[in-house]
Design a protein around this motif. Structure first.
Motif, mmCIF file in Angstrom:
data_model
loop_
_atom_site.group_PDB
_atom_site.id
_atom_site.type_symbol
_atom_site.label_atom_id
_atom_site.label_comp_id
_atom_site.label_asym_id
_atom_site.label_seq_id
_atom_site.Cartn_x
_atom_site.Cartn_y
_atom_site.Cartn_z
ATOM 1 N N ALA A 213 -10.306 -22.777 -15.843
ATOM 2 C CA ALA A 213 -11.159 -23.065 -14.689
ATOM 3 C C ALA A 213 -12.589 -22.644 -14.993
ATOM 4 N N GLY A 214 -13.538 -23.322 -14.304
ATOM 5 C CA GLY A 214 -14.950 -22.985 -14.474
ATOM 6 C C GLY A 214 -15.745 -24.154 -15.009
ATOM 7 N N LYS A 215 -16.989 -23.900 -15.387
ATOM 8 C CA LYS A 215 -17.855 -24.935 -15.926
ATOM 9 C C LYS A 215 -17.334 -25.373 -17.295
ATOM 10 N N THR A 216 -17.421 -26.683 -17.547
ATOM 11 C CA THR A 216 -16.952 -27.217 -18.820
ATOM 12 C C THR A 216 -17.736 -28.472 -19.177
ATOM 13 N N MET A 217 -17.774 -28.772 -20.456
ATOM 14 C CA MET A 217 -18.454 -29.971 -20.930
ATOM 15 C C MET A 217 -17.416 -31.028 -21.284
ATOM 16 N N ARG A 218 -17.688 -32.265 -20.882
ATOM 17 C CA ARG A 218 -16.759 -33.351 -21.171
ATOM 18 C C ARG A 218 -17.489 -34.548 -21.773
ATOM 19 N N ASN A 219 -16.840 -35.164 -22.742
ATOM 20 C CA ASN A 219 -17.344 -36.419 -23.296
ATOM 21 C C ASN A 219 -16.778 -37.560 -22.466
ATOM 22 N N MET A 220 -17.655 -38.423 -21.976
ATOM 23 C CA MET A 220 -17.216 -39.538 -21.150
ATOM 24 C C MET A 220 -17.821 -40.841 -21.668
ATOM 25 N N VAL A 221 -16.953 -41.810 -21.906
ATOM 26 C CA VAL A 221 -17.384 -43.145 -22.315
ATOM 27 C C VAL A 221 -16.949 -44.112 -21.221
ATOM 28 N N ASN A 222 -17.924 -44.646 -20.521
ATOM 29 C CA ASN A 222 -17.691 -45.462 -19.337
ATOM 30 C C ASN A 222 -18.107 -46.899 -19.647
ATOM 31 N N LYS A 223 -17.178 -47.831 -19.572
ATOM 32 C CA LYS A 223 -17.479 -49.222 -19.917
ATOM 33 C C LYS A 223 -17.391 -50.117 -18.686
ATOM 34 N N TRP A 224 -18.395 -50.968 -18.542
ATOM 35 C CA TRP A 224 -18.378 -51.986 -17.480
ATOM 36 C C TRP A 224 -18.203 -53.352 -18.115
ATOM 37 N N TYR A 225 -17.309 -54.158 -17.486
ATOM 38 C CA TYR A 225 -17.073 -55.522 -17.924
ATOM 39 C C TYR A 225 -17.418 -56.463 -16.768
ATOM 40 N N VAL A 226 -18.200 -57.500 -17.056
ATOM 41 C CA VAL A 226 -18.534 -58.501 -16.048
ATOM 42 C C VAL A 226 -17.242 -59.157 -15.542
ATOM 43 N N PRO A 227 -17.027 -59.344 -14.220
ATOM 44 C CA PRO A 227 -17.939 -58.896 -13.174
ATOM 45 C C PRO A 227 -17.566 -57.536 -12.570
ATOM 46 N N PHE A 228 -16.241 -57.265 -12.422
ATOM 47 C CA PHE A 228 -15.832 -56.102 -11.625
ATOM 48 C C PHE A 228 -14.688 -55.301 -12.250
ATOM 49 N N TYR A 229 -14.816 -54.988 -13.558
ATOM 50 C CA TYR A 229 -13.821 -54.146 -14.214
ATOM 51 C C TYR A 229 -14.527 -52.921 -14.792
ATOM 52 N N ARG A 231 -13.647 -49.258 -17.336
ATOM 53 C CA ARG A 231 -12.764 -48.385 -18.123
ATOM 54 C C ARG A 231 -13.510 -47.084 -18.380
ATOM 55 N N LEU A 232 -12.988 -45.977 -17.887
ATOM 56 C CA LEU A 232 -13.593 -44.659 -18.079
ATOM 57 C C LEU A 232 -12.677 -43.826 -18.973
ATOM 58 N N ASP A 233 -13.195 -43.424 -20.119
ATOM 59 C CA ASP A 233 -12.444 -42.607 -21.073
ATOM 60 C C ASP A 233 -13.012 -41.190 -21.031
ATOM 61 N N ILE A 234 -12.259 -40.285 -20.405
ATOM 62 C CA ILE A 234 -12.674 -38.880 -20.331
ATOM 63 C C ILE A 234 -11.905 -38.104 -21.392
ATOM 64 N N GLU A 235 -12.645 -37.450 -22.278
ATOM 65 C CA GLU A 235 -12.023 -36.618 -23.297
ATOM 66 C C GLU A 235 -12.269 -35.157 -22.949
ATOM 67 N N TYR A 236 -11.189 -34.466 -22.567
ATOM 68 C CA TYR A 236 -11.301 -33.059 -22.230
ATOM 69 C C TYR A 236 -11.392 -32.227 -23.517
ATOM 70 N N PRO A 237 -12.022 -31.053 -23.452
ATOM 71 C CA PRO A 237 -12.089 -30.180 -24.632
ATOM 72 C C PRO A 237 -10.711 -29.846 -25.203
ATOM 73 N N SER A 238 -9.683 -29.922 -24.378
ATOM 74 C CA SER A 238 -8.326 -29.635 -24.825
ATOM 75 C C SER A 238 -7.761 -30.710 -25.748
ATOM 76 N N GLY A 239 -8.459 -31.879 -25.807
ATOM 77 C CA GLY A 239 -7.950 -33.000 -26.585
ATOM 78 C C GLY A 239 -7.216 -34.025 -25.744
ATOM 79 N N LEU A 240 -6.943 -33.689 -24.491
ATOM 80 C CA LEU A 240 -6.317 -34.656 -23.588
ATOM 81 C C LEU A 240 -7.298 -35.790 -23.295
ATOM 82 N N ARG A 241 -6.758 -36.999 -23.191
ATOM 83 C CA ARG A 241 -7.553 -38.167 -22.829
ATOM 84 C C ARG A 241 -7.067 -38.673 -21.475
ATOM 85 N N HIS A 242 -7.993 -38.891 -20.597
ATOM 86 C CA HIS A 242 -7.720 -39.352 -19.230
ATOM 87 C C HIS A 242 -8.488 -40.665 -19.096
ATOM 88 N N ILE A 243 -7.787 -41.786 -19.296
ATOM 89 C CA ILE A 243 -8.441 -43.095 -19.364
ATOM 90 C C ILE A 243 -8.102 -43.891 -18.107
#
Length: 346
Positions: A213-229, A231-243
């Motif tokens: 718990a607490g403040k943390t840094m996350r790598n986030m790659v957020n993709k937009w596809y025309v028109p309304f899609y 995909r957000l790829d969140i990579e936690y420092p633990s190595g877990l991916r939450h897509i």
């Protein structure tokens, strides 16, 4: 922009409902103001037709399936997956079935969902490679009606400035309102927005993120596809991916459906799917409450100045530009209802 007035939007695929919803018979849906019915054909593949019998206009969705066809519940007229009338039970064998049909639409299955395009598609459904990666599991999260427009949801999904305020009770920090800026790279399909962002990891989210718990840094790659899609790829420092992959499906000009699917590189034993749905639901609910109080009509042409913008709004401004270009490339202009108010100049 009013979705039902933009003919080009009919040429994209939209997630309509989970395949499992068709197991017990036909289901109705409204897509871009069009009343459609979905059902499974003889091969178990989804089909989509106009929800209207060509005999007395009854809704085909009140009928049932028979040998891969759909039967109207009013007089039993039967249609195949293309919409062709194939049987009229009141006719004797010697009388030919009229050469008639109800309109058919493009339909296919992807990611466990039925997808429909009303006119010939000009783009594919976005690819999510994790769907065929044995290291990831697919978790259906949301299939629900929102009283807003798809563009509002898409724009919000890339609006880093709202996090500190709208999500102050989940992962935002209201005392840190200035977000890191996205690095944006435009692509043929839309754009990719990348950022390394500091956020708050609440104590109850440790199982979700695999980090303290607490403040943390996350790598986030957020993709937009025309028109309304999106995909957000969140990579936690633990190595877990939450897509997160979602589609904002336009029902009409003021209503949309959110279909959201999660991909994770862990197991049910590591973190139950119910916990992951509950975590994202808290965040999504905060967005829904806010977006439903906005005006669903979005004017894409920035020169009309119906809304003011700031630096963090750049993703939404690119979306406006790209959608206008798509409309132009397909021979139409943006439809704006009435005379839009003009804000004061800077």
């Amino acid at each position: 922009m009013l979705n039902t007035k933009q003919k080009t939007l009919r040429r994209f695929w939209y997630a309509i409902m989970p395949m499992e919803h068709l197991a017990d018979g036909p289901k109705p849906f409204t897509l871009l103001g069009e009343k459609i019915v979905l059902f499974l054909d003889g091969e178990g593949k989804p089909a989509a037709l106009e929800d209207r019998c060509c005999h007395r206009t009854a809704k085909l969705s009140t009928g049932w399936c028979k040998d891969g066809n759909i039967v109207c519940g009013y007089h039993g007229w039967e249609y195949d997956r293309t919409g062709k009338l194939v049987m009229v039970p009141q006719f004797p064998e010697r009388q030919a079935v009229p050469n008639a049909r109800t309109r058919g639409f493009h339909a296919q299955e992807r990611y466990g969902q039925v997808w429909v395009a009303l006119d010939d598609p000009i783009a594919d459904i976005p690819d999510v490679p994790e769907d065929v990666d044995a290291g990831f599991r697919r978790i259906p999260q949301f299939y629900e009606h929102w009283k807003t427009s798809p563009f509002r949801l898409m724009e919000n999904s890339f609006d880093a400035a709202h996090i500190a305020f709208v999500h102050r009770n989940t992962f935002g920090d209201i005392n840190d309102p200035v977000p890191e800026q996205y690095k944006i790279e435009e692509t043929a399909e839309g754009f990719t927005a990348s950022v390394r962002q500091e956020v708050v990891n609440p104590a109850h989210a440790q199982k979700i993120t695999g980090e303290p718990a607490g403040k943390t840094m996350r790598n986030m790659v957020n993709k937009w596809y025309v028109p309304f899609y999106r995909r957000l790829d969140i990579e936690y420092p633990s190595g877990l991916r939450h897509i997160i992959f979602n589609c904002a499906t336009p029902i009409d000009d003021g209503n949309m459906q959110l279909t959201q699917i999660l991909f994770r590189n862990d197991t049910e034993e590591d973190c139950p799917a119910a916990d992951l749905v509950a975590w994202d639901e808290a965040i999504v609910r905060e967005d829904k409450d806010m977006l439903e109080c906005t005006d669903p009509e979005v004017v894409l042409d920035l020169k009309m100045r119906t809304e003011l913008h700031m630096v963090t709004d750049r993703p939404g401004m690119i979306m406006r530009k790209r959608l206008l270009q798509v409309f132009h490339d397909n021979g139409e202009e943006e439809y704006v209802e009435g005379a839009a108010p003009v804000l004061a100049a800077e």
